[in-house]
Design a protein around this motif. Structure first.
Motif, PDB file in Angstrom:
ATOM      1  N   GLU A  34       0.831  -1.211   0.000  1.00  0.00           N
ATOM      2  CA  GLU A  34       0.000   0.000   0.000  1.00  0.00           C
ATOM      3  C   GLU A  34       0.858   1.251   0.000  1.00  0.00           C
ATOM      4  OE1 GLU A  34      -4.232  -1.439   1.972  1.00  0.00           O
ATOM      5  OE2 GLU A  34      -2.712  -0.551   3.275  1.00  0.00           O
ATOM      6  N   LEU A  35       2.005   1.193   0.674  1.00  0.00           N
ATOM      7  CA  LEU A  35       2.922   2.333   0.659  1.00  0.00           C
ATOM      8  C   LEU A  35       3.458   2.592  -0.752  1.00  0.00           C
ATOM      9  CD1 LEU A  35       4.948   1.779   3.956  1.00  0.00           C
ATOM     10  CD2 LEU A  35       3.448   3.720   3.430  1.00  0.00           C
ATOM     11  N   SER A  36       3.454   1.542  -1.574  1.00  0.00           N
ATOM     12  CA  SER A  36       3.930   1.672  -2.958  1.00  0.00           C
ATOM     13  C   SER A  36       2.794   1.993  -3.922  1.00  0.00           C
ATOM     14  CB  SER A  36       4.641   0.383  -3.396  1.00  0.00           C
ATOM     15  OG  SER A  36       5.817   0.188  -2.633  1.00  0.00           O
ATOM     16  N   GLY A  37       1.597   2.227  -3.363  1.00  0.00           N
ATOM     17  CA  GLY A  37       0.490   2.668  -4.190  1.00  0.00           C
ATOM     18  C   GLY A  37      -0.443   1.588  -4.698  1.00  0.00           C
ATOM     19  N   PHE A  38      -0.339   0.383  -4.150  1.00  0.00           N
ATOM     20  CA  PHE A  38      -1.222  -0.695  -4.590  1.00  0.00           C
ATOM     21  C   PHE A  38      -2.448  -0.811  -3.689  1.00  0.00           C
ATOM     22  CE2 PHE A  38       3.076  -2.159  -5.887  1.00  0.00           C
ATOM     23  CZ  PHE A  38       2.867  -2.216  -7.255  1.00  0.00           C
ATOM     24  N   GLU A  39      -3.548  -1.276  -4.295  1.00  0.00           N
ATOM     25  CA  GLU A  39      -4.746  -1.605  -3.526  1.00  0.00           C
ATOM     26  C   GLU A  39      -4.666  -3.087  -3.181  1.00  0.00           C
ATOM     27  OE1 GLU A  39      -9.552  -2.079  -4.261  1.00  0.00           O
ATOM     28  OE2 GLU A  39      -8.420  -0.636  -5.477  1.00  0.00           O
ATOM     29  N   VAL A  40      -4.783  -3.405  -1.900  1.00  0.00           N
ATOM     30  CA  VAL A  40      -4.518  -4.779  -1.461  1.00  0.00           C
ATOM     31  C   VAL A  40      -5.687  -5.345  -0.659  1.00  0.00           C
ATOM     32  CG1 VAL A  40      -2.945  -6.289  -0.172  1.00  0.00           C
ATOM     33  CG2 VAL A  40      -2.052  -4.239  -1.320  1.00  0.00           C
ATOM     34  N   GLU A  41      -6.026  -6.601  -0.966  1.00  0.00           N
ATOM     35  CA  GLU A  41      -7.010  -7.338  -0.182  1.00  0.00           C
ATOM     36  C   GLU A  41      -6.361  -8.603   0.356  1.00  0.00           C
ATOM     37  OE1 GLU A  41     -10.919  -7.933  -1.650  1.00  0.00           O
ATOM     38  OE2 GLU A  41     -10.910  -6.097  -2.861  1.00  0.00           O
ATOM     39  N   ILE A  42      -6.787  -9.001   1.556  1.00  0.00           N
ATOM     40  CA  ILE A  42      -6.225 -10.183   2.209  1.00  0.00           C
ATOM     41  C   ILE A  42      -7.318 -11.216   2.419  1.00  0.00           C
ATOM     42  CG2 ILE A  42      -5.198 -11.091   4.344  1.00  0.00           C
ATOM     43  CD1 ILE A  42      -3.801  -8.424   4.707  1.00  0.00           C
ATOM     44  N   GLU A  43      -6.957 -12.473   2.155  1.00  0.00           N
ATOM     45  CA  GLU A  43      -7.839 -13.583   2.484  1.00  0.00           C
ATOM     46  C   GLU A  43      -7.006 -14.630   3.216  1.00  0.00           C
ATOM     47  OE1 GLU A  43     -10.727 -15.285   3.506  1.00  0.00           O
ATOM     48  OE2 GLU A  43     -11.331 -13.798   2.008  1.00  0.00           O
ATOM     49  N   ASN A  44      -7.479 -15.073   4.389  1.00  0.00           N
ATOM     50  CA  ASN A  44      -6.705 -16.002   5.216  1.00  0.00           C
ATOM     51  C   ASN A  44      -7.061 -17.461   4.997  1.00  0.00           C
ATOM     52  OD1 ASN A  44      -7.344 -13.463   7.534  1.00  0.00           O
ATOM     53  ND2 ASN A  44      -5.288 -13.832   6.719  1.00  0.00           N
ATOM     54  N   ASN A  45      -8.064 -17.719   4.182  1.00  0.00           N
ATOM     55  CA  ASN A  45      -8.520 -19.081   3.945  1.00  0.00           C
ATOM     56  C   ASN A  45      -8.394 -19.413   2.465  1.00  0.00           C
ATOM     57  OD1 ASN A  45     -10.948 -20.908   3.032  1.00  0.00           O
ATOM     58  ND2 ASN A  45     -10.560 -21.424   5.182  1.00  0.00           N
ATOM     59  N   GLY A  46      -7.862 -20.601   2.165  1.00  0.00           N
ATOM     60  CA  GLY A  46      -7.623 -20.969   0.779  1.00  0.00           C
ATOM     61  C   GLY A  46      -8.886 -21.061  -0.053  1.00  0.00           C
ATOM     62  N   THR A  47      -9.944 -21.592   0.526  1.00  0.00           N
ATOM     63  CA  THR A  47     -11.198 -21.746  -0.208  1.00  0.00           C
ATOM     64  C   THR A  47     -11.760 -20.393  -0.605  1.00  0.00           C
ATOM     65  OG1 THR A  47     -11.674 -23.777   1.028  1.00  0.00           O
ATOM     66  CG2 THR A  47     -13.501 -22.751  -0.150  1.00  0.00           C
ATOM     67  N   GLU A  48     -11.785 -19.458   0.352  1.00  0.00           N
ATOM     68  CA  GLU A  48     -12.281 -18.113   0.057  1.00  0.00           C
ATOM     69  C   GLU A  48     -11.339 -17.375  -0.886  1.00  0.00           C
ATOM     70  OE1 GLU A  48     -15.217 -16.907   0.870  1.00  0.00           O
ATOM     71  OE2 GLU A  48     -15.624 -18.865   1.765  1.00  0.00           O
ATOM     72  N   GLY A  49     -10.048 -17.617  -0.705  1.00  0.00           N
ATOM     73  CA  GLY A  49      -9.068 -16.984  -1.592  1.00  0.00           C
ATOM     74  C   GLY A  49      -9.244 -17.421  -3.027  1.00  0.00           C
ATOM     75  N   LEU A  50      -9.499 -18.717  -3.229  1.00  0.00           N
ATOM     76  CA  LEU A  50      -9.730 -19.238  -4.573  1.00  0.00           C
ATOM     77  C   LEU A  50     -10.966 -18.598  -5.195  1.00  0.00           C
ATOM     78  CD1 LEU A  50      -9.262 -21.165  -6.922  1.00  0.00           C
ATOM     79  CD2 LEU A  50     -10.480 -22.935  -5.626  1.00  0.00           C
ATOM     80  N   SER A  51     -12.024 -18.484  -4.405  1.00  0.00           N
ATOM     81  CA  SER A  51     -13.263 -17.889  -4.898  1.00  0.00           C
ATOM     82  C   SER A  51     -13.037 -16.440  -5.335  1.00  0.00           C
ATOM     83  CB  SER A  51     -14.347 -17.950  -3.813  1.00  0.00           C
ATOM     84  OG  SER A  51     -15.540 -17.338  -4.267  1.00  0.00           O
ATOM     85  N   GLN A  52     -12.324 -15.680  -4.501  1.00  0.00           N
ATOM     86  CA  GLN A  52     -12.041 -14.281  -4.864  1.00  0.00           C
ATOM     87  C   GLN A  52     -11.178 -14.187  -6.111  1.00  0.00           C
ATOM     88  OE1 GLN A  52     -11.473 -10.848  -2.450  1.00  0.00           O
ATOM     89  NE2 GLN A  52     -11.407 -12.079  -0.585  1.00  0.00           N
ATOM     90  N   ALA A  53     -10.165 -15.036  -6.179  1.00  0.00           N
ATOM     91  CA  ALA A  53      -9.243 -15.002  -7.319  1.00  0.00           C
ATOM     92  C   ALA A  53      -9.965 -15.295  -8.630  1.00  0.00           C
ATOM     93  CB  ALA A  53      -8.109 -15.998  -7.106  1.00  0.00           C
TER      94      ALA A  53
END
Length: 229
Positions: free
Chosen positions: A22-41
């Motif tokens: 974020e300090l480098s200007g990116f918008e970042v989202e975090i997902e701590n679970n693989g299943t939810e991460g896969l769905s978001q991706a």
């Protein structure tokens, strides 16, 4: 602003990565679970993915494999595992990079920037825009070989498409049936040039509002045809 998805079950590491990005200007989202991460991706648009290898639900390998089936989004895999077999597997599944923990957050940012820049270059040097011909409600996509009339797509055979495209690319030029036969069928007109007439009739049925008074392909009696503009 580039969007980055971090799929990481160690919250402290995920937050550290997020802060630096974020300090480098990116918008970042975090997902701590693989299943939810896969769905978001799969269902959201991200410019780059950072995947931990060991995750609850679905591991990073599986996320990488599933994403690669449908997207070319850059993927960086992160793991505490230093074995070459894991790196080889991850890269073999389509990951663009593999970083071993512990790592410098600034190194992570540098790699993210490098992969995003590389991806942008690839996109920029990719296939050119489709070549389109548009004339009074008629749209011909030469690259995709598709035709629309007033927004409605029409199905054309190969020769119908070739004949229509040739005429539309040479507007107001009168071609004899023999010339069209030679050009589209690529042979001496020892065959039946009546096939030109048949194809013109079929094309008109698809693009003309009134085939008795064609607004696109005009018959020049005793000579041949021309595409009017």
């Amino acid at each position: 602003m580039s969007r980055i998805l971090i799929v990481e079950d160690e919250i402290s590491i995920a937050e550290l990565e997020k802060d630096y990005l974020e300090l480098s200007g990116f918008e970042v989202e975090i997902e701590n679970n693989g299943t939810e991460g896969l769905s978001q991706a799969l269902h959201e648009d991200f410019d780059l993915l950072i995947l931990d290898l060991m995750l609850p639900g679905v591991d990073g390998f599986e996320i990488c494999r599933k994403v690669r089936e449908v997207k070319n989004t850059p993927i960086i895999m992160v793991s505490a595992k230093k074995e070459d077999i894991d790196k080889i597997r991850g890269l073999g599944l389509g990951a663009d990079d593999y970083i071993t923990k512990p790592f410098s957050p600034s190194e992570m940012v540098a790699r993210v920037k490098a992969h995003l820049a590389r991806y942008e270059r690839l996109i920029g040097s990719g296939t050119p825009d489709n070549e389109i011909i548009e004339i009074r409600g008629l749209k011909v996509d030469k690259t995709a070989r598709r035709v629309w009339i007033n927004g409605e797509e029409k199905n054309f055979t190969t020769k119908e498409f070739d004949l229509l495209t040739f005429l539309a690319q040479n507007p107001n030029h009168v071609f004899t049936k023999e010339e069209l036969f030679n050009k589209i069928w690529d042979m001496e007109s020892i065959g039946d040039i009546a096939t030109v007439t048949v194809h013109i009739k079929k094309i008109r049925e698809k693009i003309e509002f009134n085939t008795a008074k064609p607004q696109y392909i005009e018959t020049i009696w005793g000579v041949g045809y021309r595409f009017k503009v």
